[in-house]
Design an enzyme around this catalytic site. Structure first.
Site, mmCIF file in Angstrom:
data_model
loop_
_atom_site.group_PDB
_atom_site.id
_atom_site.type_symbol
_atom_site.label_atom_id
_atom_site.label_comp_id
_atom_site.label_asym_id
_atom_site.label_seq_id
_atom_site.Cartn_x
_atom_site.Cartn_y
_atom_site.Cartn_z
ATOM 1 N N CYS A 173 -7.344 28.834 1.609
ATOM 2 C CA CYS A 173 -7.604 27.829 0.585
ATOM 3 C C CYS A 173 -9.078 27.424 0.279
ATOM 4 C CB CYS A 173 -6.759 26.478 0.772
ATOM 5 S SG CYS A 173 -7.466 25.548 1.968
ATOM 6 N N CYS A 183 -5.628 22.699 7.833
ATOM 7 C CA CYS A 183 -5.248 24.172 7.912
ATOM 8 C C CYS A 183 -5.539 24.879 8.962
ATOM 9 C CB CYS A 183 -6.003 24.626 6.855
ATOM 10 S SG CYS A 183 -5.449 24.423 4.896
ATOM 11 N N CYS A 220 -10.940 25.641 2.952
ATOM 12 C CA CYS A 220 -11.105 26.536 4.086
ATOM 13 C C CYS A 220 -12.450 27.439 3.854
ATOM 14 C CB CYS A 220 -10.007 27.161 4.627
ATOM 15 S SG CYS A 220 -8.788 26.028 5.439
ATOM 16 N N ASN A 253 -2.091 25.547 11.559
ATOM 17 C CA ASN A 253 -2.062 24.550 10.847
ATOM 18 C C ASN A 253 -1.167 23.414 11.415
ATOM 19 O OD1 ASN A 253 0.143 26.078 10.008
ATOM 20 N ND2 ASN A 253 0.503 24.803 8.160
ATOM 21 N N GLU A 304 -7.083 27.921 9.385
ATOM 22 C CA GLU A 304 -8.457 28.192 9.296
ATOM 23 C C GLU A 304 -9.574 26.889 9.925
ATOM 24 O OE1 GLU A 304 -6.303 28.347 7.134
ATOM 25 O OE2 GLU A 304 -6.611 30.126 5.764
#
Ligand code: THU
Length: 160
Positions: free
Chosen positions: A112, A73, A115, A62, A75
Site C-alpha cells: 500500500c 500492515c 508502506c 499484518n 511491511e
C-alpha cells in the site's frame, strides 16, 4: 507548460519457480510469516520478509485492531522491526505475500502507499535500492528493482 511522464518498470514472473533460489526462499519466509497475521476484521493476511546485508531475515505480518486505524500492515511491522533491531544494516530485498482468507488470491498484491512511503525512508537512509517482490498466495510474482520505482515523486528528507 511542459509534460512530464513518469515510468515504472516491473518484471513479472509466471511463478515462483522462475526465480533464483535465494529469492524463492525469501518469498517462502514471507508466506510463513503470513500465517501469523492477525486479521480478524479484514480476513486479508499479508506476510513480509526482509533480507538484510548482515544476512539476517526479518519478517512481519499484518496486525489488526478493533480500533481499525491502530492496526499495522505486514511491511511496516517488518521494516520498523528491522530498523529497530539492526539500525546499521542495509535492507537488500523485501518479499511480500498477500491474500484473502475467504477466496484464493492469484493477483500479485502491491504494498500500500503508506508502506511504500515507509520503505522509501530506509531506501533514502541507506542510499541504496531495496528490491521488492510481491505476489498473491500463488501465481505471478512481480519484481521492482527499487522502492523509488514504485513510488514516483516520493516525499523525502530533501524537502525538509
Ligand atoms: N495490508 C498489509 O499488511 N499490507 C499492505 O500493503 C496492504 C494491506 C493489510 C492491512 C489490513 O490488515 C489488511 O491488509 C486489509 O487492508
Amino acid at each position: 507548460m511542459k509534460e512530464i511522464t513518469l515510468e515504472t518498470k516491473l518484471e513479472v514472473f509466471d511463478n515462483i519457480e522462475e526465480l533464483p533460489k535465494d529469492v524463492a526462499m525469501l518469498i517462502d519466509k514471507a508466506a510463513e510469516a503470513r500465517k501469523h497475521a492477525y486479521a480478524p476484521y479484514s480476513k486479508f493476511s499479508v506476510g513480509a520478509a526482509i533480507l538484510l546485508d548482515n544476512n539476517e531475515i526479518v519478517t512481519g505480518s499484518n496486525q489488526e485492531n478493533a480500533s481499525y486505524p491502530s492496526g499495522l500492515c505486514a511491511e511496516r511491522t517488518a521494516i520498523y522491526y528491522a530498523g529497530a533491531k539492526y539500525p546499521d544494516a542495509k535492507m537488500l530485498r523485501v518479499a511480500i505475500v498477500a491474500g484473502s482468507r475467504t477466496q484464493q488470491t492469484v493477483t500479485p498484491i502491491p504494498p500500500c502507499g503508506a508502506c511504500r512511503q515507509a520503505i522509501a525512508e530506509y531506501e533514502v537512509k541507506q542510499d541504496a535500492p531495496i528490491e521488492i517482490y510481491f505476489m498473491g498466495e500463488t501465481g505471478k510474482v512481480v519484481r521492482s528493482f527499487s522502492l523509488a520505482n514504485l513510488l514516483p515523486l516520493v516525499f523525502d528528507k530533501s524537502f525538509l
